[in-house]
Design an enzyme around this catalytic site. Sequence first.
Site, PDB file in Angstrom:
ATOM      1  N   GLY A 243     -27.854  14.993   8.735  1.00  0.00           N
ATOM      2  CA  GLY A 243     -26.513  14.441   8.781  1.00  0.00           C
ATOM      3  C   GLY A 243     -26.484  12.922   8.810  1.00  0.00           C
ATOM      4  N   HIS A 244     -25.285  12.403   8.643  1.00  0.00           N
ATOM      5  CA  HIS A 244     -25.072  10.959   8.540  1.00  0.00           C
ATOM      6  C   HIS A 244     -25.479  10.216   9.812  1.00  0.00           C
ATOM      7  CE1 HIS A 244     -21.385  11.030  11.049  1.00  0.00           C
ATOM      8  NE2 HIS A 244     -21.181  12.208  10.480  1.00  0.00           N
ATOM      9  N   ASN A 245     -26.041   9.037   9.611  1.00  0.00           N
ATOM     10  CA  ASN A 245     -26.434   8.124  10.693  1.00  0.00           C
ATOM     11  C   ASN A 245     -27.588   8.635  11.549  1.00  0.00           C
ATOM     12  OD1 ASN A 245     -23.269   7.368  10.338  1.00  0.00           O
ATOM     13  ND2 ASN A 245     -24.469   5.570  10.965  1.00  0.00           N
TER      14      ASN A 245
END
EC number: 2.3.1.191
Length: 330
Positions: A243-245
């Site tokens: 997932g993002h970040n």
Amino acid sequence: MISYTIEEINAVLNGILVGSTSQKIEGPEELQKAKNHHITFIGSAKYEKYWADSEACAAIVNASITIEPGNNKAFIKVPNADLAMARILELFNPEPPILDFDIHPSAVVHTSATIGSNCKIGPHCYIGKDVVIGDNTILYPNVSIFDESTIGTNSIIWSGTVIRERCVIGNHCIFHTNVSIGADGFGYRPSDDGRGLVKIPQIGNVIIGHHVEIGANTCIDRAKFSSTLIGDGTKIDNLVQIGHNSILGRSCIIAGHSGISGSVTLGDGVIIGGASSVKDHVTIHSGATVGGKSGVISDVKSGQTVLGFPAQEARETLKQWAIIKRLAKK
């Protein structure tokens, strides 16, 4: 067909040769499937019992193995049979598909893109505006690299892979078929009127270090802002979602079907077993191991092994499973 004598193979492994065979070796094979032109391996004493019925002419074995090879058969004793077999697989590894052109006529390459020396770009690839591709990198057919992305030297990108805009890929990376790098992170919030969902823009990118290998159909999402980071030497299996970040350290291993939520941090050398899931904003510290099919919902200490759903210290989980088994028998 490539073939080697047992002496030639031992020269590569520098092991201890026990017995001898005149048979030329044409490849490696599993112990119980091998024919007389194969070399196999015995990495544990529990597999010794299968040697007597094996047709293999040779085996790479751990030094602790006590059986003898037999007539016209040979063992190469080494400290670690698994690592030694990896070197043998390299000897017999067929050449990868060859692209007979530098840039195929059907590829679309923007005039502002910079392509290094000795690169190969296959049919129907797309190279966007201001993309930079380092020396000796291979793009197999149907790869798309979008605007302002950078790929380092000596990397291999297999067919169907998409690298979205502004992403940065290091040197000596391998991306298998249909990898997705830099798609939008999964970010939505309820609208003020409660009648729908508002998409949160994802304006960051993905930065991937050197010597990273990513399996087929794996997705690594771009950050909402800043970067999703994958550390040097990390190996990611097929069908993994990151997932993002999220931030992954160096030399992590993530097995297939695992899901890493947004803003997760993995230290160096973390191992994630297959089909595991990690909750958002969790930190798994360096050297920790997550057992297969586990659900991690809180931080994991450095060097700790966790297991279960929800994941907890592995020995505690095993105790609980043992108790449940006993209860079921009553």
